[in-house]
Design a protein around this motif. Structure first.
Motif, PDB file in Angstrom:
ATOM      1  N   ASP A 145      -0.651   4.079 -14.249  1.00 57.45           N
ATOM      2  CA  ASP A 145      -1.378   3.258 -13.290  1.00 57.45           C
ATOM      3  C   ASP A 145      -0.459   2.876 -12.133  1.00 57.45           C
ATOM      4  O   ASP A 145       0.385   1.995 -12.269  1.00 57.45           O
ATOM      5  CB  ASP A 145      -1.897   2.004 -14.001  1.00 57.45           C
ATOM      6  CG  ASP A 145      -2.813   1.166 -13.136  1.00 57.45           C
ATOM      7  OD1 ASP A 145      -2.671   1.188 -11.901  1.00 57.45           O
ATOM      8  OD2 ASP A 145      -3.663   0.460 -13.712  1.00 57.45           O
ATOM      9  N   ALA A 146      -0.624   3.537 -11.000  1.00 51.36           N
ATOM     10  CA  ALA A 146       0.265   3.305  -9.855  1.00 51.36           C
ATOM     11  C   ALA A 146       0.104   1.896  -9.283  1.00 51.36           C
ATOM     12  O   ALA A 146       1.084   1.295  -8.835  1.00 51.36           O
ATOM     13  CB  ALA A 146      -0.005   4.339  -8.770  1.00 51.36           C
ATOM     14  N   GLU A 147      -1.105   1.353  -9.318  1.00 47.48           N
ATOM     15  CA  GLU A 147      -1.319   0.022  -8.763  1.00 47.48           C
ATOM     16  C   GLU A 147      -0.565  -1.030  -9.582  1.00 47.48           C
ATOM     17  O   GLU A 147       0.141  -1.881  -9.037  1.00 47.48           O
ATOM     18  CB  GLU A 147      -2.804  -0.320  -8.720  1.00 47.48           C
ATOM     19  CG  GLU A 147      -3.086  -1.669  -8.079  1.00 47.48           C
ATOM     20  CD  GLU A 147      -4.566  -1.995  -7.988  1.00 47.48           C
ATOM     21  OE1 GLU A 147      -4.890  -3.023  -7.354  1.00 47.48           O
ATOM     22  OE2 GLU A 147      -5.393  -1.254  -8.542  1.00 47.48           O
ATOM     23  N   ALA A 148      -0.703  -0.962 -10.898  1.00 48.07           N
ATOM     24  CA  ALA A 148       0.002  -1.914 -11.761  1.00 48.07           C
ATOM     25  C   ALA A 148       1.512  -1.739 -11.625  1.00 48.07           C
ATOM     26  O   ALA A 148       2.269  -2.719 -11.586  1.00 48.07           O
ATOM     27  CB  ALA A 148      -0.429  -1.729 -13.216  1.00 48.07           C
ATOM     28  N   LEU A 149       1.953  -0.492 -11.527  1.00 48.36           N
ATOM     29  CA  LEU A 149       3.378  -0.209 -11.401  1.00 48.36           C
ATOM     30  C   LEU A 149       3.917  -0.734 -10.068  1.00 48.36           C
ATOM     31  O   LEU A 149       5.028  -1.274 -10.011  1.00 48.36           O
ATOM     32  CB  LEU A 149       3.616   1.300 -11.517  1.00 48.36           C
ATOM     33  CG  LEU A 149       5.035   1.762 -11.810  1.00 48.36           C
ATOM     34  CD1 LEU A 149       5.585   1.086 -13.058  1.00 48.36           C
ATOM     35  CD2 LEU A 149       5.045   3.282 -11.969  1.00 48.36           C
ATOM     36  N   LEU A 161      11.941   4.224 -15.461  1.00 46.51           N
ATOM     37  CA  LEU A 161      10.694   4.810 -14.964  1.00 46.51           C
ATOM     38  C   LEU A 161      10.806   6.313 -14.700  1.00 46.51           C
ATOM     39  O   LEU A 161       9.804   7.005 -14.565  1.00 46.51           O
ATOM     40  CB  LEU A 161      10.264   4.121 -13.661  1.00 46.51           C
ATOM     41  CG  LEU A 161       9.881   2.663 -13.751  1.00 46.51           C
ATOM     42  CD1 LEU A 161       9.638   2.082 -12.353  1.00 46.51           C
ATOM     43  CD2 LEU A 161       8.620   2.484 -14.608  1.00 46.51           C
ATOM     44  N   THR A 162      12.043   6.796 -14.635  1.00 51.35           N
ATOM     45  CA  THR A 162      12.258   8.198 -14.253  1.00 51.35           C
ATOM     46  C   THR A 162      12.024   9.127 -15.436  1.00 51.35           C
ATOM     47  O   THR A 162      12.589   8.943 -16.521  1.00 51.35           O
ATOM     48  CB  THR A 162      13.700   8.387 -13.737  1.00 51.35           C
ATOM     49  OG1 THR A 162      13.931   7.466 -12.663  1.00 51.35           O
ATOM     50  CG2 THR A 162      13.913   9.803 -13.251  1.00 51.35           C
ATOM     51  N   LEU A 163      11.181  10.128 -15.208  1.00 51.15           N
ATOM     52  CA  LEU A 163      10.960  11.152 -16.229  1.00 51.15           C
ATOM     53  C   LEU A 163      12.032  12.223 -16.094  1.00 51.15           C
ATOM     54  O   LEU A 163      12.415  12.587 -14.978  1.00 51.15           O
ATOM     55  CB  LEU A 163       9.564  11.764 -16.077  1.00 51.15           C
ATOM     56  CG  LEU A 163       8.418  10.867 -16.527  1.00 51.15           C
ATOM     57  CD1 LEU A 163       7.081  11.442 -16.077  1.00 51.15           C
ATOM     58  CD2 LEU A 163       8.427  10.703 -18.038  1.00 51.15           C
ATOM     59  N   GLY A 175       0.819  -1.216   0.000  1.00 54.09           N
ATOM     60  CA  GLY A 175       0.000   0.000   0.000  1.00 54.09           C
ATOM     61  C   GLY A 175       0.847   1.258   0.000  1.00 54.09           C
ATOM     62  O   GLY A 175       0.535   2.233  -0.709  1.00 54.09           O
ATOM     63  N   GLU A 176       1.929   1.250   0.760  1.00 58.47           N
ATOM     64  CA  GLU A 176       2.822   2.417   0.800  1.00 58.47           C
ATOM     65  C   GLU A 176       3.538   2.597  -0.532  1.00 58.47           C
ATOM     66  O   GLU A 176       3.702   3.723  -1.007  1.00 58.47           O
ATOM     67  CB  GLU A 176       3.836   2.258   1.935  1.00 58.47           C
ATOM     68  CG  GLU A 176       3.203   2.338   3.307  1.00 58.47           C
ATOM     69  CD  GLU A 176       3.975   1.560   4.346  1.00 58.47           C
ATOM     70  OE1 GLU A 176       4.881   0.772   3.992  1.00 58.47           O
ATOM     71  OE2 GLU A 176       3.641   1.719   5.530  1.00 58.47           O
ATOM     72  N   THR A 177       3.957   1.483  -1.119  1.00 57.63           N
ATOM     73  CA  THR A 177       4.622   1.557  -2.424  1.00 57.63           C
ATOM     74  C   THR A 177       3.690   2.173  -3.459  1.00 57.63           C
ATOM     75  O   THR A 177       4.082   3.060  -4.222  1.00 57.63           O
ATOM     76  CB  THR A 177       5.071   0.154  -2.885  1.00 57.63           C
ATOM     77  OG1 THR A 177       6.009  -0.363  -1.953  1.00 57.63           O
ATOM     78  CG2 THR A 177       5.697   0.193  -4.268  1.00 57.63           C
ATOM     79  N   MET A 178       2.445   1.713  -3.484  1.00 59.11           N
ATOM     80  CA  MET A 178       1.484   2.239  -4.446  1.00 59.11           C
ATOM     81  C   MET A 178       1.206   3.717  -4.192  1.00 59.11           C
ATOM     82  O   MET A 178       1.150   4.523  -5.132  1.00 59.11           O
ATOM     83  CB  MET A 178       0.182   1.441  -4.388  1.00 59.11           C
ATOM     84  CG  MET A 178      -0.826   1.853  -5.455  1.00 59.11           C
ATOM     85  SD  MET A 178      -2.256   0.759  -5.547  1.00 59.11           S
ATOM     86  CE  MET A 178      -3.119   1.237  -4.065  1.00 59.11           C
ATOM     87  N   SER A 179       1.051   4.084  -2.928  1.00 64.00           N
ATOM     88  CA  SER A 179       0.798   5.487  -2.589  1.00 64.00           C
ATOM     89  C   SER A 179       1.966   6.375  -3.003  1.00 64.00           C
ATOM     90  O   SER A 179       1.772   7.462  -3.560  1.00 64.00           O
ATOM     91  CB  SER A 179       0.554   5.608  -1.080  1.00 64.00           C
ATOM     92  OG  SER A 179       0.371   6.946  -0.714  1.00 64.00           O
ATOM     93  N   ASP A 180       3.187   5.914  -2.747  1.00 58.46           N
ATOM     94  CA  ASP A 180       4.370   6.688  -3.155  1.00 58.46           C
ATOM     95  C   ASP A 180       4.403   6.856  -4.667  1.00 58.46           C
ATOM     96  O   ASP A 180       4.664   7.959  -5.175  1.00 58.46           O
ATOM     97  CB  ASP A 180       5.652   5.992  -2.686  1.00 58.46           C
ATOM     98  CG  ASP A 180       5.837   6.042  -1.185  1.00 58.46           C
ATOM     99  OD1 ASP A 180       5.266   6.936  -0.537  1.00 58.46           O
ATOM    100  OD2 ASP A 180       6.555   5.164  -0.657  1.00 58.46           O
TER     101      ASP A 180
END
Length: 198
Positions: A152-156, A195-197, A133-138
């Motif tokens: 999509d943060a959840e998939a990521l 992943l970094t923009l 959950g913390e990973t997704m929130s971050d």
């Protein structure tokens, strides 16, 4: 709460902690299959009945050891997050700390050899769901800030968690001459670079 109840609770916690410490050492050094409940009880200075009272059976004790290791690893990641004001860099650093933490000699056999055999997919669930959950929130925050690519943060989050678990498992199975740890760190850096923009 009465002093007597507090004392009993403290004694029960001390017994639990002692059993977990003894079991951790034994499982790491000798492996789950080679260690008997009688041996663990004797080394911890408790009766076999006390061991059953606290953990039901050897698999229950093993799961408790696994969960404690998972909590220790999570705590070891916190300083990496706090060490830099750049939260994306801190996030990346946490995963490198995680990789080194799970590959420690006193954890490697428990996490990557015995856990799948003793607990099956439950062991994977325990390790993969921890901190999800913390990973997704971050990641949601990083996407919103334009720091990370991905809609999509959840998939990521599943991708990142799966990648770190898979590469840690691969590194744990390697021989020293293969230098899989440093190769895993390089691959992890490459994943985050992708992943970094800018």
């Amino acid at each position: 709460m009465s002093t007597t109840r507090q004392s009993r609770a403290a004694m029960a916690q001390a017994t639990t902690d002692r059993l977990l410490a003894v079991a951790h050492r034994a499982f790491a050094d000798e492996g789950f299959a080679a260690v008997s409940l009688d041996t663990l009880a004797e080394r911890a200075g408790v009766t076999r009945g006390a061991l059953h009272h606290h953990f039901t059976n050897k698999a229950g004790l093993f799961e408790a050891v696994l969960r404690r290791i998972d909590a220790e690893v999570a705590a070891e990641m916190v300083p990496a997050w706090e060490a830099t004001p750049d939260h994306w860099q801190g996030f990346r650093d946490c995963f490198h700390v995680y990789l080194d933490a799970v590959l420690r000699p006193d954890r490697r056999r428990i996490l990557f050899q015995d856990a799948p055999a003793v607990l099956g997919m439950k062991s994977v669930d325990i390790l993969m769901e921890s901190g999800f959950g913390e990973t997704m929130s971050d990641l949601q925050g990083f996407i919103a800030q334009g720091r990370v690519r991905g809609p999509d943060a959840e998939a990521l989050a599943h991708l990142v968690n799966g990648a770190i678990f898979a590469v840690a498992f691969w590194a744990a199975e390697g021989q020293p001459a293969e230098d899989r740890r440093s190769r895993a760190h390089s691959a992890l850096s490459a994943l985050f670079d992708g992943l970094t923009l800018p």
